[in-house]
Each structure stands twice: as C-alpha cells, then as structure tokens.
Design a protein around this motif. Structure first.
Motif, PDB file in Angstrom:
ATOM      1  N   ASP A 131      -2.998  39.368  45.420  1.00  6.37           N
ATOM      2  CA  ASP A 131      -3.373  39.050  44.038  1.00  6.37           C
ATOM      3  C   ASP A 131      -2.423  39.714  43.047  1.00  6.37           C
ATOM      4  O   ASP A 131      -2.086  39.114  42.014  1.00  6.37           O
ATOM      5  CB  ASP A 131      -4.806  39.506  43.756  1.00  6.37           C
ATOM      6  N   ASN A 132      -1.999  40.953  43.348  1.00  6.12           N
ATOM      7  CA  ASN A 132      -1.038  41.650  42.485  1.00  6.12           C
ATOM      8  C   ASN A 132       0.286  40.889  42.430  1.00  6.12           C
ATOM      9  O   ASN A 132       0.876  40.716  41.355  1.00  6.12           O
ATOM     10  CB  ASN A 132      -0.786  43.068  42.984  1.00  6.12           C
ATOM     11  N   LEU A 133       0.764  40.459  43.597  1.00  4.70           N
ATOM     12  CA  LEU A 133       2.038  39.747  43.667  1.00  4.70           C
ATOM     13  C   LEU A 133       1.945  38.395  42.968  1.00  4.70           C
ATOM     14  O   LEU A 133       2.878  37.978  42.265  1.00  4.70           O
ATOM     15  CB  LEU A 133       2.461  39.550  45.124  1.00  4.70           C
ATOM     16  N   GLN A 134       0.830  37.713  43.150  1.00  5.95           N
ATOM     17  CA  GLN A 134       0.638  36.404  42.523  1.00  5.95           C
ATOM     18  C   GLN A 134       0.644  36.536  40.995  1.00  5.95           C
ATOM     19  O   GLN A 134       1.264  35.731  40.291  1.00  5.95           O
ATOM     20  CB  GLN A 134      -0.679  35.799  42.996  1.00  5.95           C
ATOM     21  N   GLU A 135      -0.022  37.563  40.483  1.00  6.48           N
ATOM     22  CA  GLU A 135      -0.053  37.795  39.036  1.00  6.48           C
ATOM     23  C   GLU A 135       1.338  38.144  38.512  1.00  6.48           C
ATOM     24  O   GLU A 135       1.733  37.695  37.420  1.00  6.48           O
ATOM     25  CB  GLU A 135      -1.040  38.925  38.710  1.00  6.48           C
ATOM     26  N   TYR A 136       2.081  38.925  39.285  1.00  2.11           N
ATOM     27  CA  TYR A 136       3.451  39.295  38.896  1.00  2.11           C
ATOM     28  C   TYR A 136       4.327  38.049  38.777  1.00  2.11           C
ATOM     29  O   TYR A 136       5.048  37.872  37.780  1.00  2.11           O
ATOM     30  CB  TYR A 136       4.023  40.257  39.941  1.00  2.11           C
ATOM     31  N   SER A 179       6.957  33.776  35.499  1.00  5.77           N
ATOM     32  CA  SER A 179       7.144  32.333  35.289  1.00  5.77           C
ATOM     33  C   SER A 179       6.937  31.938  33.831  1.00  5.77           C
ATOM     34  O   SER A 179       7.481  30.925  33.374  1.00  5.77           O
ATOM     35  CB  SER A 179       6.195  31.534  36.186  1.00  5.77           C
ATOM     36  N   LYS A 180       6.166  32.720  33.083  1.00  8.25           N
ATOM     37  CA  LYS A 180       5.920  32.421  31.674  1.00  8.25           C
ATOM     38  C   LYS A 180       7.116  32.771  30.794  1.00  8.25           C
ATOM     39  O   LYS A 180       7.138  32.429  29.615  1.00  8.25           O
ATOM     40  CB  LYS A 180       4.683  33.181  31.178  1.00  8.25           C
ATOM     41  N   GLN A 181       8.111  33.448  31.363  1.00  8.22           N
ATOM     42  CA  GLN A 181       9.270  33.870  30.584  1.00  8.22           C
ATOM     43  C   GLN A 181      10.412  32.852  30.617  1.00  8.22           C
ATOM     44  O   GLN A 181      11.542  33.142  30.271  1.00  8.22           O
ATOM     45  CB  GLN A 181       9.762  35.227  31.098  1.00  8.22           C
ATOM     46  N   LYS A 182      10.105  31.641  31.050  1.00  4.06           N
ATOM     47  CA  LYS A 182      11.042  30.519  31.032  1.00  4.06           C
ATOM     48  C   LYS A 182      12.307  30.751  31.852  1.00  4.06           C
ATOM     49  O   LYS A 182      13.400  30.347  31.459  1.00  4.06           O
ATOM     50  CB  LYS A 182      11.400  30.161  29.585  1.00  4.06           C
ATOM     51  N   PHE A 183      12.147  31.418  32.987  1.00  2.00           N
ATOM     52  CA  PHE A 183      13.257  31.519  33.935  1.00  2.00           C
ATOM     53  C   PHE A 183      13.373  30.183  34.672  1.00  2.00           C
ATOM     54  O   PHE A 183      12.404  29.427  34.776  1.00  2.00           O
ATOM     55  CB  PHE A 183      13.008  32.640  34.940  1.00  2.00           C
ATOM     56  N   SER A 184      14.544  29.933  35.206  1.00  2.00           N
ATOM     57  CA  SER A 184      14.759  28.681  35.934  1.00  2.00           C
ATOM     58  C   SER A 184      13.969  28.670  37.235  1.00  2.00           C
ATOM     59  O   SER A 184      13.596  29.722  37.766  1.00  2.00           O
ATOM     60  CB  SER A 184      16.246  28.499  36.245  1.00  2.00           C
ATOM     61  N   GLU A 185      13.711  27.455  37.738  1.00  2.00           N
ATOM     62  CA  GLU A 185      13.011  27.331  39.016  1.00  2.00           C
ATOM     63  C   GLU A 185      13.813  27.990  40.139  1.00  2.00           C
ATOM     64  O   GLU A 185      13.233  28.541  41.079  1.00  2.00           O
ATOM     65  CB  GLU A 185      12.771  25.857  39.342  1.00  2.00           C
TER      66      GLU A 185
END
Length: 305
Positions: free
Chosen positions: A54-59, A64-70
C-alpha cells in the motif's frame, strides 16, 4: 537496517552481478533514493524490510500526478521491483511488496543454482600454487560447503571454528547464532589455510581473529568476494550470472536433491521461517517436471505412434 545500507548493497549487485551500464545503474539507484526520501518524509522513516504494498502504491500514485512520462513511470516500477526482488533473494525480506504494482502477481522467484560440475570447474580455475589462490579456494569451499551468506563469510572468526567437533559458529541475520557443520574436506582446507597461508600475511591487530583477510591484513568486503567469483566464473567458462549467494542456493538445492530433510536445511541456512526454505522444493519440483516430460513414455512421440 537502513535504506543507505541496502541501496549500497543493491548497487553492488547491479554493477557486479547484473553488469548494468553506468547510465542504467545511475537511474535505478536514483529511483530507489527517491523512494527512500519518501519513506523518510511521509512514512515516518519506515525501513526497506517493513515497507508495504500500500505504501509503494501510494508513492507511485503521488509521482504519477506530477505529469511524468509513461516511460519514466515504467522505469520507477521496474527499479522498485528489481530492488525488492533483490531483497528477497538476499533474504532481507520473505515477501515482495512490489510484486503487485503491475497487474497480476509475479510467479515465484526461483534462484539460479550451479551443478556440481560447474562448481568443480570454478574451483578448478583457481591457481592454488599461490597464497591468494589458496585463500580464494577456501572462500569458495566455505560458501558452497556451509551455505553461508557473504556477510557471514567475511565475518567468520577463527575462535568460532571448532575443528574438534567440525562446525562453525555463525552470527547470522538478526544477530541470530547457529552452528553450521564443517565437512572433513572443508575443515582440512581451512586448517592448512590458517597454518600455512594466513600467517604469512601482515595482519592488522584489530583483525587477528578474522578468518579471511585482504592484502592489507584487514577484513574483506562484499565487493571483493563478488569480484573473485566473477573472475573465476569467467575463467571457468561458466555462463550463468553468479554471485556469492548462488553457492548458498546450490548448497541447499544439492542437499534437498540428495534427500536431506527441509527442516535440517532450514536450520543450516538460518532461515527463521520454513516458508523461505520451501523455495527449494519448487526447484526440485521443476527438476521432476523436466524428468517426466523428457522420459515418461506417455510424453514420447514414438509411444503415441
């Protein structure tokens, strides 16, 4: 256990066992250092052996919300999965919290092992007519013959070896002590190394009781053991990617193949849980499957005709 310690070990693993390029290595380590910063600032300094899925998933979600590329996001997950897979292989963790980050759970990790022929080829590549070669021969024999972790190997004290009873007292992970039997062959090699080779070196006073020493007369490092094995593996023409841990895996697998009880193997390896040792039963199952597919008459085309 600290993040910095495990990140350094992971870097050594990627550099010497996986042969990562400098650019890829830097990217992986940079990714894990970012995870470390997140764990320290947002997760109350949770350690790498206790952080959860859960910690890793939240990280990953926050990143992902910071608009990094896929492409960048894919590399983060690849780095994190590689890091925790390494921790499982190095027996720091029994579970892999990163296994579900992408879709379904990954299959069980089965470690590489060496055949007895491969081990003999590696040992045969050692130049035993030199003091350094004799030391390296003992290192390989102890790694394989006793199934030790590399951290346990470099910490062996002469005072913890009983040649009368033929065992080594090992201080393992979690500061747990266990007694590992010494085969007569391995014990004889160690006796000769201590009496004929080790005493020829200039020994730092602080390390007078340490079994394996470097050229400066101090304790050996994990990196040096990695390099010794890599050099011998290349010289022997063994194509597998081999680390000190490969000899430990081979030790356990060969014991199981020869009929040793899994509980005894657990004790000798110093596993706190039988679940960890149980991975070797999967190796045996894989071997059995291959035998059936290759030799069972029902799987033979000629029989079907």
């Amino acid at each position: 256990m600290t993040w910095d310690e495990k990140i350094k070990d992971f870097e050594i693993f990627l550099r010497f066992e996986r042969n990562f390029s400098e650019n890829t290595l830097d990217a992986y380590i940079r990714d894990i250092k970012k995870l470390k910063e997140y764990a320290e600032s947002d997760l109350e300094n949770i350690s790498p052996d206790t952080i959860g899925y859960d910690n890793l998933q939240e990280y990953i979600f926050q990143l992902s919300k910071q608009k990094f590329s896929e492409r960048s996001q894919a590399r983060w997950i690849s780095s994190i999965k590689a890091f925790f897979k390494y921790l499982v292989e190095d027996e720091i963790r029994e579970d892999n919290p990163a296994s579900l980050l992408e879709g379904p759970k990954l299959g069980l990790y089965l470690p590489d092992t060496l055949s007895l022929a491969d081990i003999n080829r590696i040992i045969g590549a050692i130049e035993v007519n030199s003091d350094l070669g004799r030391r390296n021969q003992c290192i390989i024999e102890v790694l394989y013959g006793c199934g030790l972790r590399v951290s346990e190997l470099i910490e062996i004290k002469i005072s913890n070896i009983s040649f009368k009873e033929n065992y080594i007292r090992v201080n393992g992970k979690g500061n747990k002590t266990r007694f590992v039997p010494l085969a007569h062959y391995t014990a004889d090699l160690l006796k000769k190394y201590i009496s004929e080779i080790r005493q020829n070196n200039k020994i730092n006073k602080k390390y007078e009781d340490t079994l394996f020493l470097n050229s400066r007369g101090t304790s050996m490092s994990r990196v040096i053991v990695f390099l010794i094995i890599k050099e011998l593996t290349d010289k022997a023409g063994v194509s597998k990617k081999i680390s000190p841990h490969t000899f430990r895996h081979s030790f356990a697998t060969h014991l199981l193949q020869n009929g040793a009880d899994l509980r005894y193997i657990q004790e000798m390896l110093g596993h706190s849980s039988i679940t960890t040792t149980g991975i070797y039963t999967h190796l045996k199952t894989e071997e059995l499957r291959d035998v059936i597919l290759n030799y069972h008459p029902r799987n033979n085309n000629k029989f079907a005709e």
